[in-house]
Each structure stands twice: as C-alpha cells, then as structure tokens.
Design a protein around this motif. Structure first.
Motif: not given
Length: 409
Positions: A293, A339, A347, A350-355
């Motif tokens: 990250e 994490t 993983w 997490t924020w990766m789903s927003k990508v």
C-alpha cells in the motif's frame, strides 16, 4: 531480512532515525528496503543502527554518542562502508567522514550508484552521470580526498572515480555538456515517439521489483532482463503487442521507489515521457510485499509530480502465487487482527472493491495465473481508446455498415 552472504560483498552498516514523522515500524520498513538496495549494489549489511530523535542532528545526523558507537563497531569489525537512510547535507557528510574515516554514503548516493551499475545504453549512462554530477557538485569540498582514499566499490562508480581531481567549474561544465547531450537525445526520442503514429500507447508503471519486466515478457513475447534485485532494468523497452488482431504499443518503464532522488526524476525526463504520453497505464503492484500500500502511494505521488495521475489506469496486483498472510488460531482471543492477517479475498473486499472489477486485476505474471482475464481486460481498455481514434477500424468493425450504425447511436 536478507540471507547473509560471504563472497566479495562489502561489509556495510546502515543507519536510520525514529522521528515524529517516522515511527519505529516505518523505520524498520525503510531499513529493510535500504538493506535490499545495499545487496543490489554489492554490499552485505552486518549491523543496523537507529536512534530516536526529534529531528536529525545538523552536524552528524545522529547524536554524538551514537556516532561514537558506530565508530567503535566499524573499527572492531573492519567495516568499510556506512550508509544513512536519508539524504545527508554536504556538511553532515563531511563531518561524519572525518569521524568515521571510512566511506560514508546516503540513500540517494546508493540509488545513484545502482543506476550507474545498471545503465546499459549510452543514453542511460548519460542520464545517470548527470544525476551523479548534480548530487556531487555541492559536496566537492570534502569528498575528493575521501574518494581518492577509497577507490572502487559501492558509490564509487561513474564520475567519482574519474573526476576526483576536478573542481566545481569543471563539474559545472560537465553538467552543461551532459544536459546538452540529453536534450539532443530527447529530441531524437521525441521524433521516434511521433513516428509511431496514432497507435494506442500503454505504459507499465509501478514500484521497483514488482514484476513489470516479467509481465512485459509474458505479454509482448519480448526478452527484457529480469532479476530479483531493485532497478534490474533502466532503459525503456517498447514493443508492439497484438491481442485479438488489435495492435498497440507497450512500454516498460524504470521502477519507482520511496525517496526517489530528485536528480534522477530530472535526468530521466525522457524515460518518464513514455508515461506522460501513454493513453493507458498498467499500475503493477507486488501484492505479496508487506508494504504494497505504501508502494502504491509512492507511485501515485510520482505520477502526480509528472502530471500523469489522471490517465486511465488498470491496477494489476501481481505475484498472487507468492501472497502469504499470517493466520490466527480460532481460540486466539488476544492477537489483534491487522492487514497482515488478511487473505487475498479479504483484501479484495477492502478499498480494492472501490477500484471496480473493470480496473483491478489479480494475476501472477511468472506463472501466468488469470492471464486470459488480464489479456481480455487490457484488450477492452485499449479497444475503448482505439475506437475513439479509429472509428472505422476494420478489426473492430468488419462491416462498414455496422460502423455507420455505431456512429448513429
């Protein structure tokens, strides 16, 4: 930690400090990276020194007591090189060298030295020499006698070993000459880029040693040098790639790193132009690295610095075959989950789903895991750009009438 080696490696100690901006965990991450940099340059780290301070000592970076500890250790263990994790001022480097009476480098000098080792082409060597000269210029007064005494090895490649006797005027003249030479080559490379026509350009970007060159070889069927060391390749490689009859240009660029020397950003301007002029970025991330990250943040910062952060980007999370996480036993009620305990699926949520599915991929370039999905996603992204540029392309619209209908829609 790297495995200890015994063959022809310079015995080295590394030094860092814990500050209000950099806690102990962060320092250890940086020192791990500094140790890998040292290994890449040909050194063996035998000891780490650290100290907690509000800010670096303006005279010796660390406190007087710590510098004496370092001095005692290097004398007793015949250590030839001391490397500091942050860039030293000319005064600090001069003072520390007087006390330790050995080769004293900082992170910037070390990275420049690795670039000097890795530069294969005349252009890359010119870029590196310019960066080295710009770094050395303010440090001339106290360095030449030290360089004369310590010939060869880490930090001694490039202008240092051939221009020990020079003064500031000669170095400034050399800098001017190198800048002129780079300007000439930049113009030639700019013409080369313009001669590639209107083909879609895709650039691989990412932290150093994340697998960009391996991915380049896998997609482009090229033969780019690959090694498990930092900055294995410096020269930009451009290949024509065809997926489903759709051609595009793919470039492999120099890897980024935290605390990237500003001299290198400036001298590698033309290399970074491949990124600036790209239509699509493939941001490759080593998801198996504990600090991935931070690596993403470092790359994004550099992309912002070179005004390329707004380009269409696909996040390519590489090395899923090497991904490991710490497990917690079901009856363990004490260990706090962090994490480091996340599975790959966790993983992804997490924020990766927003990508978004369209802009994130999880692959192994080495083992070609999920490679068909990767090719399909890249094809779709390139096709989207291609259609706006060539609305009547016969590969995308075999029937001209279909193209007209598309335009009407």
């Amino acid at each position: 930690m790297l495995e200890k080696v015994t063959h022809n490696f310079e015995k080295t100690v590394i030094v860092g400090i814990v500050t209000q901006q950099q806690n102990e965990d962060k320092l250890n991450e940086y020192l791990d990276e500094l140790e890998f940099l040292t290994f890449t340059a040909g050194g063996e780290v035998v000891k780490r020194f650290s100290q907690k301070m509000d800010k670096p000592n303006p005279k010796t970076f660390v406190g007087t007591g710590k510098i004496e500890d370092i001095n005692t250790y290097i004398k007793e263990n015949e250590v030839s090189t001391v490397i500091f994790d942050d860039e030293l001022t000319p005064a600090q480097q001069k003072n520390i060298t007087k006390i330790l009476d050995c080769k004293v480098l900082d992170r910037t000098n070390l990275i420049l030295d690795i670039f000097a080792q890795r530069a294969e082409t005349s252009y890359a060597r010119t870029q590196v020499e310019l960066a080295q000269c710009q770094y050395l210029l303010p440090r001339l007064s106290g360095m030449w006698t030290h360089l004369e005494r310590q010939r060869g090895g880490i930090g001694m490649r490039g202008p240092g070993e051939t221009e020990i006797e020079t003064d500031r005027r000669i170095v400034r003249d050399r800098i001017a000459l190198l800048k002129d030479k780079i300007k000439t080559i930049d113009k030639q490379m700019s013409i080369q880029r313009s001669n590639r026509g209107a083909m879609v350009r895709v650039a691989l970007v990412g932290y150093t040693n994340v697998g960009k060159s391996t991915l380049m070889n896998a997609i482009g069927k090229s033969d780019v040098f690959v090694e498990n060391k930092l900055f294995a390749t410096l020269d930009t490689t451009v290949r024509k790639v065809v997926i489903k009859n759709l051609p595009f240009l793919l470039s492999d660029t120099v890897g980024f790193i935290r605390k990237l020397p500003t001299q290198l950003v400036e001298s590698f301007k033309s290399t970074l132009d491949e990124v600036r002029e790209a239509d699509l970025l493939l941001h490759v991330v080593d998801i198996s690295h504990a600090d991935f990250e931070d690596h993403i943040a470092s790359v994004n910062q550099i992309l912002q610095d070179i005004k390329s952060s707004d380009k269409p980007t696909i996040m390519v999370f590489n090395k899923i075959d090497s991904f490991k996480h710490l497990t917690i036993a079901e009856d363990d009620l004490i260990t706090e989950k962090t994490t480091k305990h996340y599975t790959l699926e966790e993983w992804k949520n997490t924020w990766m789903s927003k990508v978004g599915e369209k802009h994130a991929l999880f692959i192994s370039a080495k083992k070609k895991e999920n490679f068909e999905e990767f090719r399909e996603k890249v094809y779709e992204a390139v096709r989207e750009i291609h259609i706006t540029r060539f609305p009547y392309n016969k590969f995308l619209y075999p029937d001209y009438k279909d193209a007209i209908e598309k335009e009407d829609e």
